[in-house]
Design an enzyme around this catalytic site. Structure first.
Site, PDB file in Angstrom:
ATOM      1  N   TRP A   1       0.824  -1.231   0.157  1.00 17.34           N
ATOM      2  CA  TRP A   1      -0.162  -0.058   0.019  1.00 17.34           C
ATOM      3  C   TRP A   1       0.846   1.336  -0.003  1.00 17.34           C
ATOM      4  CZ3 TRP A   1       1.450   2.790   4.364  1.00 17.34           C
ATOM      5  CH2 TRP A   1       1.941   1.812   5.475  1.00 17.34           C
ATOM      6  N   ASN A   2       2.181   1.264   0.451  1.00 15.55           N
ATOM      7  CA  ASN A   2       2.598   2.593   0.749  1.00 15.55           C
ATOM      8  C   ASN A   2       3.074   3.363  -0.773  1.00 15.55           C
ATOM      9  OD1 ASN A   2       4.760   0.575   0.267  1.00 15.55           O
ATOM     10  ND2 ASN A   2       6.293   1.787   0.783  1.00 15.55           N
TER      11      ASN A   2
ATOM     12  N   LYS B   1      -2.405  -7.711  -8.125  1.00 13.69           N
ATOM     13  CA  LYS B   1      -3.215  -7.767  -7.226  1.00 13.69           C
ATOM     14  C   LYS B   1      -2.648  -6.613  -6.299  1.00 13.69           C
ATOM     15  CE  LYS B   1      -3.274  -9.372  -3.099  1.00 13.69           C
ATOM     16  NZ  LYS B   1      -3.758  -8.279  -2.408  1.00 13.69           N
ATOM     17  N   PRO B   2      -3.292  -5.506  -6.188  1.00 16.94           N
ATOM     18  CA  PRO B   2      -2.555  -4.214  -5.481  1.00 16.94           C
ATOM     19  C   PRO B   2      -3.255  -4.469  -3.776  1.00 16.94           C
ATOM     20  CG  PRO B   2      -4.453  -3.373  -6.804  1.00 16.94           C
ATOM     21  CD  PRO B   2      -4.474  -5.046  -6.829  1.00 16.94           C
TER      22      PRO B   2
ATOM     23  N   GLY C   1       6.327  -6.408  -0.607  1.00 10.38           N
ATOM     24  CA  GLY C   1       5.632  -6.057   0.594  1.00 10.38           C
ATOM     25  C   GLY C   1       6.430  -6.873   1.830  1.00 10.38           C
TER      26      GLY C   1
ATOM     27  N   GLU D   1      10.895  -8.218  -3.036  1.00 13.50           N
ATOM     28  CA  GLU D   1      11.215  -6.682  -2.648  1.00 13.50           C
ATOM     29  C   GLU D   1      10.484  -6.669  -1.254  1.00 13.50           C
ATOM     30  OE1 GLU D   1      13.375  -4.829  -3.714  1.00 13.50           O
ATOM     31  OE2 GLU D   1      13.641  -5.384  -5.762  1.00 13.50           O
ATOM     32  N   LEU D   2      11.453  -7.024  -0.244  1.00 14.83           N
ATOM     33  CA  LEU D   2      10.798  -7.122   1.305  1.00 14.83           C
ATOM     34  C   LEU D   2      11.061  -5.788   2.148  1.00 14.83           C
ATOM     35  CD1 LEU D   2      11.500 -11.159   1.199  1.00 14.83           C
ATOM     36  CD2 LEU D   2       9.542  -9.606   0.415  1.00 14.83           C
TER      37      LEU D   2
ATOM     38  N   CYS E   1       9.881   2.051   2.324  1.00 15.64           N
ATOM     39  CA  CYS E   1      10.902   0.746   2.406  1.00 15.64           C
ATOM     40  C   CYS E   1      12.298   1.472   2.604  1.00 15.64           C
ATOM     41  CB  CYS E   1      10.844  -0.137   1.404  1.00 15.64           C
ATOM     42  SG  CYS E   1      11.056   0.386  -0.136  1.00 15.64           S
TER      43      CYS E   1
ATOM     44  N   GLU F   1      11.333  -2.691  12.047  1.00 15.60           N
ATOM     45  CA  GLU F   1      10.901  -1.746  10.868  1.00 15.60           C
ATOM     46  C   GLU F   1       9.716  -0.810  11.438  1.00 15.60           C
ATOM     47  OE1 GLU F   1       9.342  -3.345   7.399  1.00 15.60           O
ATOM     48  OE2 GLU F   1      10.204  -1.709   6.176  1.00 15.60           O
TER      49      GLU F   1
HETATM   50  P1  NAD Z   1       2.278  -7.006   3.091  1.00 21.05           P
HETATM   51  O1  NAD Z   1       3.250  -7.996   2.968  1.00 21.05           O
HETATM   52  O2  NAD Z   1       1.270  -7.086   4.429  1.00 21.05           O
HETATM   53  O3  NAD Z   1       1.213  -6.921   1.846  1.00 21.05           O
HETATM   54  C1  NAD Z   1       1.746  -6.884   0.550  1.00 21.05           C
HETATM   55  C2  NAD Z   1       0.614  -7.526  -0.527  1.00 21.05           C
HETATM   56  O4  NAD Z   1       0.700  -9.065  -0.080  1.00 21.05           O
HETATM   57  C3  NAD Z   1      -0.810  -6.990  -0.410  1.00 21.05           C
HETATM   58  O5  NAD Z   1      -1.255  -6.978  -1.581  1.00 21.05           O
HETATM   59  C4  NAD Z   1      -1.424  -8.278   0.366  1.00 21.05           C
HETATM   60  O6  NAD Z   1      -3.025  -8.353   0.134  1.00 21.05           O
HETATM   61  C5  NAD Z   1      -0.596  -9.465  -0.248  1.00 21.05           C
HETATM   62  N1  NAD Z   1      -0.628 -10.585   0.781  1.00 21.05           N
HETATM   63  C6  NAD Z   1      -0.764 -10.845   1.877  1.00 21.05           C
HETATM   64  N2  NAD Z   1      -0.629 -11.795   2.405  1.00 21.05           N
HETATM   65  C7  NAD Z   1      -0.421 -12.791   1.174  1.00 21.05           C
HETATM   66  C8  NAD Z   1      -0.175 -13.965   1.056  1.00 21.05           C
HETATM   67  N3  NAD Z   1      -0.280 -14.983   1.991  1.00 21.05           N
HETATM   68  N4  NAD Z   1       0.043 -14.343  -0.419  1.00 21.05           N
HETATM   69  C9  NAD Z   1       0.035 -13.608  -1.399  1.00 21.05           C
HETATM   70  N5  NAD Z   1      -0.019 -12.118  -1.223  1.00 21.05           N
HETATM   71  C10 NAD Z   1      -0.305 -11.951   0.131  1.00 21.05           C
HETATM   72  O7  NAD Z   1       2.939  -5.695   3.427  1.00 21.05           O
HETATM   73  P2  NAD Z   1       2.265  -4.115   3.316  1.00 21.05           P
HETATM   74  O8  NAD Z   1       1.868  -3.917   4.644  1.00 21.05           O
HETATM   75  O9  NAD Z   1       1.396  -3.812   2.272  1.00 21.05           O
HETATM   76  O10 NAD Z   1       3.662  -3.141   2.912  1.00 21.05           O
HETATM   77  C11 NAD Z   1       4.505  -2.828   4.038  1.00 21.05           C
HETATM   78  C12 NAD Z   1       5.746  -3.683   3.805  1.00 21.05           C
HETATM   79  O11 NAD Z   1       6.351  -3.675   2.622  1.00 21.05           O
HETATM   80  C13 NAD Z   1       7.064  -3.212   4.447  1.00 21.05           C
HETATM   81  O12 NAD Z   1       7.607  -4.183   5.381  1.00 21.05           O
HETATM   82  C14 NAD Z   1       7.861  -2.455   3.627  1.00 21.05           C
HETATM   83  O13 NAD Z   1       9.383  -2.451   3.874  1.00 21.05           O
HETATM   84  C15 NAD Z   1       7.804  -3.379   2.502  1.00 21.05           C
HETATM   85  N6  NAD Z   1       8.060  -2.760   1.375  1.00 21.05           N
HETATM   86  C16 NAD Z   1       9.206  -3.176   0.486  1.00 21.05           C
HETATM   87  C17 NAD Z   1       9.609  -2.614  -0.607  1.00 21.05           C
HETATM   88  C18 NAD Z   1      10.787  -2.822  -1.345  1.00 21.05           C
HETATM   89  O14 NAD Z   1      11.142  -2.477  -2.550  1.00 21.05           O
HETATM   90  N7  NAD Z   1      11.730  -3.691  -0.844  1.00 21.05           N
HETATM   91  C19 NAD Z   1       9.049  -1.552  -1.031  1.00 21.05           C
HETATM   92  C20 NAD Z   1       7.746  -1.096  -0.391  1.00 21.05           C
HETATM   93  C21 NAD Z   1       7.313  -1.829   0.793  1.00 21.05           C
END
Ligand code: NAD
Length: 495
Positions: free
Chosen positions: A154-155, A178-179, A229, A251-252, A287, A389
């Site tokens: 979402w960010n 899937k966003p 995510g 990308e975590l 991130c 984080e």
């Molecule tokens: P999240 O991992 O909760 O969700 C990300 C996406 O995954 C969402 O679309 C969610 O619906 C989906 N999802 C959730 N569970 C799933 C599953 N079991 N299987 C498949 N898809 C699933 O992350 P968030 O809260 O949306 O974003 C914040 C995190 O993302 C932070 O940790 C941040 O550091 C990271 N992030 C990393 C980068 C990068 O480039 N490395 C960039 C931005 C954000």
């Protein structure tokens, strides 16, 4: 697209070249005014996800055979439509996300910049190479992988989706995106604008949370997963991918260190403004921003004093739609509560939590998910606020003794996404060489330090693979080497 008024904006999925209307929709509220609905997004089912994957699979065979010129033209038309709607899209993004308008405009700019880079470089990066020398001939091809599932957080919903869409489609793959439910509206509009320019099934978007995500990562027809995510979600995805050995780019999370060397000039107001603004860009929910600040002990006291001065001057918390606002609300309640919990824990441990910035209208704190930007002073190196984080408007500032100590502290994490080093340039570059991270920025941080021509990604538990640059584009192809050696028999086998 008519998103400039404050009416709720309804979006739909897009499957097999058509808008796919849903019976059920979920509201997405405005995090700055939680009683206001920014729009409605469709609650797609696992069946809908399968339908989208089937459409992408059916489209793959003919899409992979298209000419690069055709792909580039279609992509450029999609980009132009995004540019034509840029201000409406930014306004909608600000309303559903909570990021200030300038920040939303910035995200659109980054998205467009990389899509254009990918379109301009696709011919060169993906072209077939033929090499011939005394050992023989080799044809090196870059083949599309197949159906790509893209899952974004979402960010930075637009940038982190379009950076996947552009190279994947240009390389000849098809995609289901899937966003996140926490910012689903603008990314859907953007995806529709692009998808309309491509043949049916090439680009599809479905909505939902983990159930739809799980289908996208476990379906046999999917050959690649491009995920951004959290690290824990990334671990689930890697397990799901293992079943059919799907290609993954992950990308975590990050817990990015920022090091301020003994030769960092604390009186450089422009640099201090950059430090402060980058710390609280998108309310700290990025991130690639500093989540742990390490300052040389000889400049620490002065640094903190100047930092607070700059923060109180530049951080304006309030209505994200107002031009002067630099910090909006936190995107969602869970995140707000998580950051608050870290601050409560810090206070319990006896650390100093210092509020920063100016609030234009205290009423906003009643209306939305607002919290003051803060710094945490005196924290232990292994405290929660340092080790976890935060992903919100707070950052700890700690001391170090010498360069070796700073490097040791910076690398003392399971994560290694980005980092920044501030000080005399050559000194900062030398320290950067020793940091375990995918990206290190010198005398800048956050989006300002991103160069879309170079790879971006993490080491250790911050991920696998890269986005951006040529390396990022090559994540969407399998190489296929066709070897025609001059000597066709093995030399040591008796003839
Ligand atoms: P999240 O991992 O909760 O969700 C990300 C996406 O995954 C969402 O679309 C969610 O619906 C989906 N999802 C959730 N569970 C799933 C599953 N079991 N299987 C498949 N898809 C699933 O992350 P968030 O809260 O949306 O974003 C914040 C995190 O993302 C932070 O940790 C941040 O550091 C990271 N992030 C990393 C980068 C990068 O480039 N490395 C960039 C931005 C954000």
């Amino acid at each position: 697209m008519g998103a400039t008024n404050n009416e709720p904006h309804t979006v739909e999925a897009y499957i097999n070249g058509e808008v796919y209307k849903s019976e059920e929709h979920e509201p997405r509220m405005n995090p700055a005014k939680t009683d206001e609905t920014a729009g409605y997004w469709p609650l797609n089912s696992v069946e809908d996800a399968k339908r989208a994957i089937d459409a992408a699979d059916a489209a793959f065979d003919s899409w992979r055979k298209t000419e690069m010129k055709d792909r580039v033209e279609r992509m450029k038309k999609g980009i132009q439509k995004i540019k034509d709607n840029q201000h409406d899209l930014a306004a909608l993004l600000s309303r559903e996300h909570g990021k200030p308008l300038y920040d939303a405009e910035g995200e659109l700019t980054v998205s467009i910049m990389f899509m254009e880079y990918a379109a301009d470089n696709a011919e060169r990066v993906y072209k077939e190479e033929i090499n011939e020398d005394e050992r023989g001939k080799n044809v090196l091809r870059h083949e599309p992988i197949g159906v790509v599932s893209a899952i974004s957080p979402w960010n930075y919903p637009l940038a982190l989706s379009t950076e996947k869409i552009a190279p994947a489609l240009l390389a000849g793959n098809t995609m289901v995106l899937k966003p996140s439910p926490m910012a689903p509206l603008t990314v859907t509009e953007v995806t529709h604008l692009i998808a309309e320019e491509f043949p049916a099934g090439v680009l599809n978007i479905v909505h939902g949370d983990a159930d739809v995500g799980i289908e996208l990562t476990s379906n046999d027809k999917v050959r690649k997963i491009a995920f951004t995510g959290g690290t824990n979600t990334g671990k689930h995805i890697m397990k799901a991918a293992a079943e059919t050995i799907k290609n993954v780019t992950l990308e975590l999370g990050g817990n990015d260190p920022a090091i301020f060397l003994d030769d960092f000039d604390v009186n450089d107001e422009a640099a201090m403004r950059r430090v402060v603004i980058s710390n609280f860009l998108t309310g700290g929910q990025i991130c690639m921003i500093a989540k742990r600040m390490y300052v040389h002990e000889s400049i620490y006291d002065q640094f903190v004093e100047k930092y607070i001065e700059a923060a109180n001057k530049w951080l304006r918390i309030g209505d994200p739609t107002k031009e002067e606002t630099t910090v909006g609300p936190v995107n969602n309640k869970n995140q707000l509560e998580f950051v608050q919990d870290l601050l409560d824990d810090s206070e319990k441990q006896g650390y100093e939590v210092k509020q920063l910035g100016k609030v234009d209208d205290e009423e906003f704190f009643e209306k939305g998910y607002f919290m003051y930007p803060t710094i945490v002073l005196g924290a232990d190196y292994d405290s929660r606020v340092v080790a976890e984080e935060q992903f919100g408007p707070t950052v700890p500032i700690l001391k170090f003794k010498d360069d070796a100590h700073a490097i040791e502290l910076a690398n003392d994490s399971e994560l290694g996404l980005t980092s920044s080093v501030w000080g005399e340039e050559e000194h900062a570059i030398e320290v950067s060489r020793h940091i375990e991270a995918g990206v290190t920025m010198v005398n800048t941080a956050a989006i300002q330090g991103l160069d879309i021509r170079y790879p971006f990604g993490g080491v250790k538990q911050s991920g696998i693979g890269r986005e951006y640059g040529e390396e990022g584009m090559l994540e969407y192809v399998d190489s296929h080497a066709i070897n025609i050696p001059k000597t066709k028999d093995l030399p040591h086998i008796p003839q």
